[in-house]
Design an enzyme around this catalytic site. Sequence first.
Site, PDB file in Angstrom:
ATOM      1  N   ASN A   1       0.869  -1.179   0.000  1.00 43.26           N
ATOM      2  CA  ASN A   1       0.000   0.000   0.000  1.00 43.26           C
ATOM      3  C   ASN A   1       0.903   1.226   0.000  1.00 43.26           C
ATOM      4  O   ASN A   1       1.489   1.566   1.024  1.00 43.26           O
ATOM      5  CB  ASN A   1      -0.892  -0.045   1.264  1.00 43.26           C
TER       6      ASN A   1
ATOM      7  N   HIS B   1      -9.695   1.078   5.181  1.00 42.56           N
ATOM      8  CA  HIS B   1      -8.409   1.298   5.869  1.00 42.56           C
ATOM      9  C   HIS B   1      -8.647   2.275   7.016  1.00 42.56           C
ATOM     10  O   HIS B   1      -9.463   3.197   6.897  1.00 42.56           O
ATOM     11  CB  HIS B   1      -7.384   1.859   4.876  1.00 42.56           C
TER      12      HIS B   1
ATOM     13  N   GLY C   1       2.616   2.199  11.125  1.00 41.67           N
ATOM     14  CA  GLY C   1       3.606   3.267  11.039  1.00 41.67           C
ATOM     15  C   GLY C   1       4.280   3.623  12.351  1.00 41.67           C
ATOM     16  O   GLY C   1       4.897   4.685  12.471  1.00 41.67           O
TER      17      GLY C   1
ATOM     18  N   SER D   1       3.576  -1.955  10.491  1.00 42.11           N
ATOM     19  CA  SER D   1       5.028  -1.926  10.769  1.00 42.11           C
ATOM     20  C   SER D   1       5.768  -3.178  10.302  1.00 42.11           C
ATOM     21  O   SER D   1       6.748  -3.600  10.932  1.00 42.11           O
ATOM     22  CB  SER D   1       5.289  -1.685  12.262  1.00 42.11           C
TER      23      SER D   1
ATOM     24  N   LYS E   1       0.137   4.234  -0.251  1.00 46.30           N
ATOM     25  CA  LYS E   1      -0.518   5.408   0.357  1.00 46.30           C
ATOM     26  C   LYS E   1      -0.300   6.646  -0.531  1.00 46.30           C
ATOM     27  O   LYS E   1      -0.186   6.496  -1.749  1.00 46.30           O
ATOM     28  CB  LYS E   1      -0.037   5.609   1.801  1.00 46.30           C
TER      29      LYS E   1
ATOM     30  N   GLU F   1      -5.138  -5.088  10.741  1.00 46.05           N
ATOM     31  CA  GLU F   1      -4.145  -4.042  10.970  1.00 46.05           C
ATOM     32  C   GLU F   1      -4.463  -3.341  12.292  1.00 46.05           C
ATOM     33  O   GLU F   1      -5.312  -2.434  12.309  1.00 46.05           O
ATOM     34  CB  GLU F   1      -4.181  -3.011   9.830  1.00 46.05           C
TER      35      GLU F   1
ATOM     36  N   GLU G   1      -7.062   4.710   7.967  1.00 45.73           N
ATOM     37  CA  GLU G   1      -6.843   6.115   7.598  1.00 45.73           C
ATOM     38  C   GLU G   1      -8.067   6.688   6.885  1.00 45.73           C
ATOM     39  O   GLU G   1      -8.326   7.891   6.944  1.00 45.73           O
ATOM     40  CB  GLU G   1      -5.561   6.223   6.755  1.00 45.73           C
TER      41      GLU G   1
HETATM   42  P1  13P Z   1       3.030   0.472   7.744  1.00 43.81           P
HETATM   43  O1  13P Z   1       3.538  -0.796   7.132  1.00 43.81           O
HETATM   44  O2  13P Z   1       3.728   1.695   7.216  1.00 43.81           O
HETATM   45  O3  13P Z   1       2.951   0.405   9.218  1.00 43.81           O
HETATM   46  O4  13P Z   1       1.509   0.660   7.214  1.00 43.81           O
HETATM   47  C1  13P Z   1       0.645  -0.407   7.316  1.00 43.81           C
HETATM   48  C2  13P Z   1      -0.567  -0.087   6.553  1.00 43.81           C
HETATM   49  O5  13P Z   1      -1.330   0.796   6.914  1.00 43.81           O
HETATM   50  C3  13P Z   1      -0.818  -0.862   5.317  1.00 43.81           C
HETATM   51  O6  13P Z   1      -2.105  -0.660   4.850  1.00 43.81           O
END
Ligand code: 13P
Length: 249
Positions: A8, A96, A172, A210, A10, A166, A98
Site C-alpha cells: 500500500n 483502511h 507506522g 510496521s 498510500k 491491521e 486512515e
Molecule cells: P506500515 O507498514 O507503514 O505500518 O503501514 C501499514 C498499513 O497501513 C498498510 O495498509
Amino acid sequence: MQQYIIGNWKMNGTKAESQKLAAGFLKRIQEATRPLPHIVLCPSYPYLTSVFEILKGSPIEVGAQDGHPEKSGSFTGDVSISQLVDVGCKYVIVGHSERRNFHQESSALIRKKIESAIKAGLRPILCIGETEKDRETGKTLEVIGHQVTSDLPSSFMPHDLIIAYEPLWAIGTGKLPKQEEVEEVLGFIKHELSTHIAGGALVPMLYGGSVNAANAPSFLNLPHVDGLLVGGVSLKLDEFWEIVNASTR
Ligand code: 13P
C-alpha cells in the site's frame, strides 16, 4: 493457499518514482527463481494507469487504495469502482483505518463499497483492527467481531475478498503485536466468518502494521497468516522484495 504480499503505497511518490518502483519489481519477478506469492501493488490514483501499463501481462497485479461504490455521478473528487476496473485494477483496499479516521467512513459505506467491488469483479481487501485503548481494555475481539459483522455483506464467496488485520497502534509506529495475539485475532475472524458464510474460514487473512524485512518471516510462518499488507516498506524496492521472498507458500 498461496500467500499474498500487498504493497500500500498510500499518498506517496511521483509519477517517475512510481514507474521506477514498478519497473524494479517487474525486473525482480522476471529474475525470480523460486515460486512467488501473489503480489499486488497499490499506488496513488494518478499513477494507477502508468503502473498498470508497466506490469500488465506480468504476475504482479495492481490495486487501488479506495473506491466509490456508485458507478458514476456527481461525486466530486471520488473515483468509482468501475473506473478502477477500467484502468486495470484487480483489487481495492476498503475500510483502511486512515479512511475511517480522516474521512469518517462508516461501516454502512464500507459494506456498500465491498458489495459494489465484488459485483464489478474487483477483489476488496477489507482492513480491520483495534485501537491501542481497545487492546489495553481487553476489547480487541469485541471490536473486531463488530467490524466483521457490520462491514461485511450478508452473502459473498470466500474467494471474493481478503481481510487484513491491521491493529491501529501498529500502523507506522514500529510497534508490533505478539505472534500469539495475531493468531488469536485471525483465528477469531475465521471462526466469525465461518458462522457468517459457508467456507468462511477460507477467506485469506493478512497481517499489516510496521512490517519490514526483519519481522516479516515471524508473521509469514504463522498458520493463520495468508500474507502481509505492507505500508512504508513497500516503497523500498530491495526490502519489499525481501518480504516477497520470505513468503512460505
Ligand atoms: P506500515 O507498514 O507503514 O505500518 O503501514 C501499514 C498499513 O497501513 C498498510 O495498509
